[in-house]
Design a protein around this motif. Structure first.
Motif, PDB file in Angstrom:
ATOM      1  N   VAL A  60       0.852  -1.189   0.000  1.00 44.10           N
ATOM      2  CA  VAL A  60       0.000   0.000   0.000  1.00 44.10           C
ATOM      3  C   VAL A  60       0.891   1.242   0.000  1.00 44.10           C
ATOM      4  N   GLU A  61       0.635   2.158  -0.944  1.00 44.03           N
ATOM      5  CA  GLU A  61       1.417   3.387  -1.058  1.00 44.03           C
ATOM      6  C   GLU A  61       0.490   4.568  -1.294  1.00 44.03           C
ATOM      7  N   ALA A  62       1.062   5.764  -1.182  1.00 47.33           N
ATOM      8  CA  ALA A  62       0.297   6.976  -1.482  1.00 47.33           C
ATOM      9  C   ALA A  62      -0.043   7.004  -2.971  1.00 47.33           C
ATOM     10  N   ARG A  90       6.740  10.512  -1.142  1.00 48.98           N
ATOM     11  CA  ARG A  90       5.574  11.046  -0.433  1.00 48.98           C
ATOM     12  C   ARG A  90       5.152  10.101   0.674  1.00 48.98           C
ATOM     13  N   PRO A  91       4.818  10.672   1.842  1.00 50.71           N
ATOM     14  CA  PRO A  91       4.313   9.820   2.924  1.00 50.71           C
ATOM     15  C   PRO A  91       2.828   9.520   2.741  1.00 50.71           C
ATOM     16  N   THR A 228       6.171   5.583   4.005  1.00 45.97           N
ATOM     17  CA  THR A 228       5.916   5.616   2.562  1.00 45.97           C
ATOM     18  C   THR A 228       5.195   4.369   2.061  1.00 45.97           C
ATOM     19  N   VAL A 229       5.261   3.293   2.829  1.00 49.87           N
ATOM     20  CA  VAL A 229       4.686   2.018   2.398  1.00 49.87           C
ATOM     21  C   VAL A 229       4.075   1.322   3.606  1.00 49.87           C
ATOM     22  N   GLY A 252      -8.585   4.787  -0.423  1.00 50.77           N
ATOM     23  CA  GLY A 252      -8.236   5.664  -1.532  1.00 50.77           C
ATOM     24  C   GLY A 252      -6.757   5.649  -1.867  1.00 50.77           C
ATOM     25  N   LEU A 253      -5.999   4.747  -1.254  1.00 49.60           N
ATOM     26  CA  LEU A 253      -4.568   4.647  -1.517  1.00 49.60           C
ATOM     27  C   LEU A 253      -4.298   3.674  -2.665  1.00 49.60           C
TER      28      LEU A 253
END
Length: 399
Positions: A60-62, A90-91, A228-229, A252-253
């Motif tokens: 899962v990331e931004a 990006r965080p 970040t992840v 929404g990620l």
């Protein structure tokens, strides 16, 4: 009664050579099915274990940054020439709340937040590009079994300690207790002690990964308090796509399953499974044709005996049943020998083979192969059995 018994015994004794040959054929076919199916299953399990030994089931990331372009007024033709936006580090916003949501999500076994970003590793004049990975070690080990891949030292991060890959240690000339300078740019530097050396078996990872404490990595990458992840493992390995889709809907990620990130591997596994099924089907067809040919020859050779039995009162249903049972017995006996031979081949591969991976024998494989051969035997016996049951007694005795 004595005459009928004598004819029946003669009926059963004929064709021993053909019967022996078809038993051997069935045994070879079933042995091939058992060994090839077990081999492919073991190879697939090994590939999946190696792949997932270094990555999470769901990552899962931004969301990626995209350009936002104002729409043109109605009736106006708009021509757009745009460059993709650069993807800065990006965080994940509100990652603690996201972590709580994922922890409670059904089907999720473990959740591990981490921060990852690029840096340079220096020792003397040697410089290597590295990937800093800041982890909450207790959570991370539930996702990636890093402790099982340690070569030297101890798995300890924090308090100025780091764990690095074997290839990176060789490239920089580092050993346990050595000092590694990390430079993340803009003056963010740190000197860490090499507490342990690992080997994941992937050269790119072993040459780049540097594991740190989560807070220390956040400081080096200028992401105070951010990650970040978020890595996840799921209960159902092949249900990772559904879990990833649900995460995207809830948060929404950007969520990607291991099946999506390893699409070529999944295509290869699917192709292997299809080839295994095709081999099993063609072997079953060859077994059925062999049984059918033997029984067809048997009917042709025993026409007079069949006619005598029919004249003595044997009903058509009974004659039909004789050949069906014979086909089933051939299939069952041959498949039992073949299953034993297939198990022996698997055991030989595991004990005397190259030792690249272990071949398990699924509990349902042998019964399934035997059932397939037995049903093939009965199916192959239908036509000869029907022909034998339809023979006219008078014509059969004359023939």
């Amino acid at each position: 009664m004595w005459i009928e018994s004598t004819i029946a015994m003669r009926f059963l004794r004929q064709g021993r050579a053909q019967t022996l040959l078809i038993l051997v054929g069935i045994a070879v076919g079933v042995a091939v099915i058992v060994f090839v199916t077990a081999l492919i299953a073991g190879l697939q399990d090994n590939l999946i274990d190696r792949t997932l030994g270094t990555q999470a089931h769901v990552r899962v990331e931004a969301p990626r940054e995209v350009n936002r372009i104002a729409g043109a007024p109605a009736g106006v033709l708009q021509l757009v020439l745009e460059d993709p936006r650069p993807q800065a580090l990006r965080p994940i916003d509100n990652w603690l709340q996201v972590q709580d949501v994922l922890d409670r999500l059904p089907g999720v076994a473990a959740v591990s937040p981490l921060v990852s970003g690029p840096a340079f590793g220096r020792r003397g004049e040697a410089v290597q590009s590295v990937a800093l990975v800041g982890v909450d070690l207790d959570r991370y080990l539930q996702v990636i079994p890093l402790d099982e891949n340690m070569l030297e030292g101890r798995l300890e991060v924090g308090s100025g300690n780091a764990v690095i890959g074997r290839q990176l240690a060789e490239d920089l000339g580092l050993r346990l207790g050595g000092k590694l300078r990390l430079d993340a740019g803009d003056g963010r530097e740190a000197v860490v002690n090499v507490a342990g050396i690992f080997e994941l078996g992937v050269r790119e990872l072993d040459a780049r990964y540097v594991y740190l404490d989560l807070k220390e990595a956040q400081s080096l990458l200028a992401l105070p308090g951010g990650v970040t992840v978020i890595d996840m493992t799921v209960d159902d390995l092949f249900g990772a796509n559904q879990v990833a889709a649900r995460v995207r809907g809830l948060t929404g990620l950007q969520a990607e399953s291991w099946m999506e990130s390893n699409a070529q591997l999944m295509n290869a596994l699917t192709s292997q499974s299809m080839s295994t099924r095709m081999i099993s089907v063609f072997v079953a067809i060859s077994v059925a044709l062999g049984i059918a040919s033997v029984l067809a020859v048997s009917v042709a050779q025993r026409t007079r005996e069949i006619g005598i039995l029919r004249a003595m009162g044997t009903r058509r249903g009974q004659m039909l049943l004789v050949f069906l049972v014979q086909g089933a017995v051939l299939g069952l006996a041959g498949s039992a020998l073949g299953a034993l031979a297939g198990w022996g081949l698997v055991a030989s591969f595991n004990n005397f083979g190259p030792g690249l991976f272990f071949i398990p024998v699924p509990a349902a494989l042998v019964p399934a192969a035997m059932a397939l051969a037995t049903l093939a035997g009965m199916g192959a016996a239908l036509t000869p059995a029907w022909r034998a049951s339809r023979l006219d007694p008078v014509e059969a005795i004359r023939g």
